[in-house]
Design an enzyme around this catalytic site. Structure first.
Site, PDB file in Angstrom:
ATOM      1  N   GLU A 182      40.074  37.404  39.645  1.00 21.24           N
ATOM      2  CA  GLU A 182      39.662  36.250  39.061  1.00 21.24           C
ATOM      3  C   GLU A 182      40.854  35.398  38.278  1.00 21.24           C
ATOM      4  O   GLU A 182      40.973  34.252  38.359  1.00 21.24           O
ATOM      5  CB  GLU A 182      38.583  36.283  38.123  1.00 21.24           C
ATOM      6  CG  GLU A 182      37.454  36.434  38.757  1.00 21.24           C
ATOM      7  CD  GLU A 182      36.876  35.210  39.535  1.00 21.24           C
ATOM      8  OE1 GLU A 182      36.541  34.032  38.615  1.00 21.24           O
ATOM      9  OE2 GLU A 182      36.955  34.679  40.748  1.00 21.24           O
ATOM     10  N   GLU A 258      35.353  33.593  51.935  1.00 22.56           N
ATOM     11  CA  GLU A 258      33.896  33.555  51.459  1.00 22.56           C
ATOM     12  C   GLU A 258      33.512  32.240  51.164  1.00 22.56           C
ATOM     13  O   GLU A 258      34.352  31.446  50.621  1.00 22.56           O
ATOM     14  CB  GLU A 258      34.172  34.356  49.975  1.00 22.56           C
ATOM     15  CG  GLU A 258      32.616  34.378  49.410  1.00 22.56           C
ATOM     16  CD  GLU A 258      32.781  35.193  47.968  1.00 22.56           C
ATOM     17  OE1 GLU A 258      33.432  36.070  47.999  1.00 22.56           O
ATOM     18  OE2 GLU A 258      31.675  34.760  47.014  1.00 22.56           O
TER      19      GLU A 258
END
Length: 616
Positions: A182, A258
């Site tokens: 992240e 994704e």
């Protein structure tokens, strides 16, 4: 979404083909200016996390039918890519997937269900592309820090061992490995991973980086040649169909690694149709991977029913083939990885879009979506042109391919709730999967365990095995917990035998009315009945244990079996220890409903046996 599934006709190639819409628009498909990028496929993602958890518990023939709808060529979604989570013992959205290395000196390539899922996908489509991506890592990889790249050699060896295990134990060749976190990407780690792969004889395995955002990886690829040599694909999550100029300059493959993450009704199907076309039209992305593959987790966890289809009731066998399955088929059944996009692709004037792909051997497929338009059946084909009227909210495939079909099976059993009376003694000598049926680990990992030192009734148990906080981007609770059952449960009794393995500081619980899981599990409320190895007990209204409803002495100790019974009716709860009342009539502050659960006070070893539920 109204899907016109397949229209086949012959086209003379090479192409100079024009189609007219009945409201006067004209679009040309032409290869005279050259071809576009190579199509790499459409896929689904199992993991990130535990999104296929309930699928393995389906009985046959329903489990195989679900797999056919996902992977069987020319039948359903006919997926061309399967991406799976490299389990890291951590909460990564909807649950925890077990690592192949809980500890530094531990290797086990039969934990979890992703190995099985990859084998099943490969059985149906031998050409399917396999991708692995770690969302999290066991705590030992980070040496106590919530960061996996301070010791890049350890992290690289950990990931490579998973790829080698897939090959050695399951005859699975992983094609790509992703790098994602992240916060940022680590160029030193990417280079070291490439070196470690090559040194291990895995030169064929390619790297997707950063498998998250276009930047800053694309800038770094432009200025660091060694890094550019290590990376094969730039992957982005939820790119909104667009890319950045720097990514195009790299000349790398661009993937939406994704995407989707949308409720799988017809509106979600329409969203998926736009994504599949416009990821290439707007962003030159040649592969798109849906999160997630199949919604096979409790619906009241975060992002319920976000898969391409729904399979969340293994206790009944019910599943639902949703709209996105057929949206996917519009492309996957009529074009294959290795085909090439035409450059003459684009948007329709009044909304919607079209793409065209060719195998350069005489076949052409055109996919049109009208999900944001005001369009008014093929009229004719003549001299390289045809007229086509388009309905609103529809997907059309025009193709020279004649092998596609809309596969069907008899209707599955009717939908129904989780059984109101349930029991599991975990007595399975050679389990097919490491997790017990229906238990959905939210933090920690609960695995089948054979206690060979126990000659009594508790040889086969369920054991929590993670002893250190994992390295994770999500928010793991400080406690471990696995939920089971029906989120609507209110009044019920839960009974379970428990065994603590940590002297003095150990603790375990059973619980009811647990109202949160997934990324929100840290703030879960419910009724939690704890016993501790120091001889005390506690009843709390929350997982963190701050809101105490009752407490006192229990006489419980580590390395001895105890039977806990928790009953909740209305606003009151009662607890038994070894069949005798320990506390009663504790006032429940809320919530009014939720799952049953088991868990531990911290990341510690503990065992559970003879789990039973009776709902009133």
């Amino acid at each position: 979404v109204r899907m016109i599934y397949k229209l086949s006709f012959a086209i003379a190639l090479c192409f100079s083909l024009c189609f007219d819409l009945s409201i006067g628009e004209s679009y040309v498909l032409d290869d005279k200016i050259g071809l576009g990028r190579t199509f790499d496929g459409i896929g689904g993602l199992s993991g990130g996390g535990a999104t296929s958890r309930l699928l393995v518990n389906y009985a046959e023939p329903y489990r195989s039918q679900i797999l056919d709808y996902l992977f069987k060529p020319n039948f359903g979604a006919s997926l061309q890519i399967l991406k799976v989570e490299i389990g890291g013992d951590a909460q990564t959205t909807d649950g925890t997937e077990p690592s192949h290395m809980h500890y530094e000196n531990d290797e086990n390539f039969f934990r979890g269900y992703e190995w099985w899922l990859m084998r099943e996908a490969k059985k149906r489509n031998p050409n399917i592309t396999l991708i692995g991506l770690p969302w999290a890592f066991p705590g030992w990889v980070g040496h106590g820090k919530n960061w996996p790249y301070d010791f890049p050699d350890i992290t690289a060896s950990y990931v490579v061992s998973w790829i080698l295990g897939a090959e050695q134990y399951h005859d699975l060749n992983i094609d790509y490995v992703g790098i994602w976190n992240e916060r940022n990407f680590d160029s030193k780690y990417i280079k070291l991973l490439r070196y470690t792969l090559d040194k291990s004889g895995l030169e064929r395995v390619r790297i997707i980086a950063s498998d998250n955002l276009w930047q800053p990886i694309t800038y770094s690829l432009c200025v660091d040649q060694e890094l550019a040599d290590a990376v094969d694909v730039i992957g982005a999550h939820y790119p909104g169909t667009t890319t950045v100029i720097e990514a195009l300059k790299t000349q790398k493959k661009l993937w939406s690694s994704e995407d989707y993450s949308t409720f799988n009704d017809e509106v979600g199907g329409g969203c998926w149709a736009r994504i599949l076309n416009q990821n290439y039209i707007n962003g030159l992305m040649t592969a798109t991977i849906s999160w997630n593959l199949v919604a096979s987790y409790y619906e009241d966890l975060p992002f319920g029913r976000d898969g391409l289809m729904t399979a969340e009731e293994p206790w009944t066998g019910n599943y639902v083939v949703e709209s996105p399955i057929w949206i996917t088929a519009h492309t996957t059944q009529f074009s294959q990885p290795g085909w090439t996009y035409l450059q003459t692709v684009g948007h329709l004037v009044h909304g919607g879009s079209y793409v065209a792909l060719t195998d350069s051997k005489g076949n052409l497929t055109v996919v049109i979506e009208t999900m944001v338009s005001i369009y008014l059946p093929i009229h004719y084909i003549y001299d390289g042109s045809f007229t086509l009227s388009l309905d609103v909210d529809a997907v059309y495939t025009l193709t020279t391919i004649s092998t596609g079909q809309k596969g069907t099976y008899p209707d599955p059993p009717a939908s129904g709730p989780f059984p109101k009376v349930y029991f599991d003694d975990f007595n399975v000598a050679n389990p097919s999967f490491s997790e017990a049926p229906y238990f959905a680990d939210q933090t920690g990992v609960f695995e089948y365990y054979i206690n060979l030192t126990d000659p009594g009734p508790h040889v086969f148990t369920l054991r929590q095995v993670v002893t250190q906080m994992p390295v994770t981007w999500a928010t793991d609770a400080d406690q471990t917990i696995s939920v089971i059952g029906d989120y609507k449960w209110q009044n019920l009794t839960v009974m379970c035998d428990v065994f603590m393995e940590t002297v003095k500081t150990g603790g375990v619980f059973i619980a009811v009315r647990v109202d949160k899981g997934g990324q929100s599990v840290r703030s879960a409320k419910g009724v939690f009945f704890w016993v501790f190895a120091d001889g005390s007990y506690k009843v709390t209204n929350d997982l963190v244990g701050k809101t105490v409803l009752a407490e006192g002495l229990s006489g419980t100790r580590a390395y001895g079996w105890h039977t806990l019974t928790l009953t909740v009716e209305g606003e009151y709860a009662t607890g038994l220890l070894n069949g005798y009342p320990l506390w009663k009539d504790a006032v429940v502050l809320g919530p009014k409903n939720g799952w049953a659960a088991i868990g531990t006070h911290s990341f510690e070893l503990a065992q559970f046996d003879n789990f039973a539920v009776e709902v009133k």
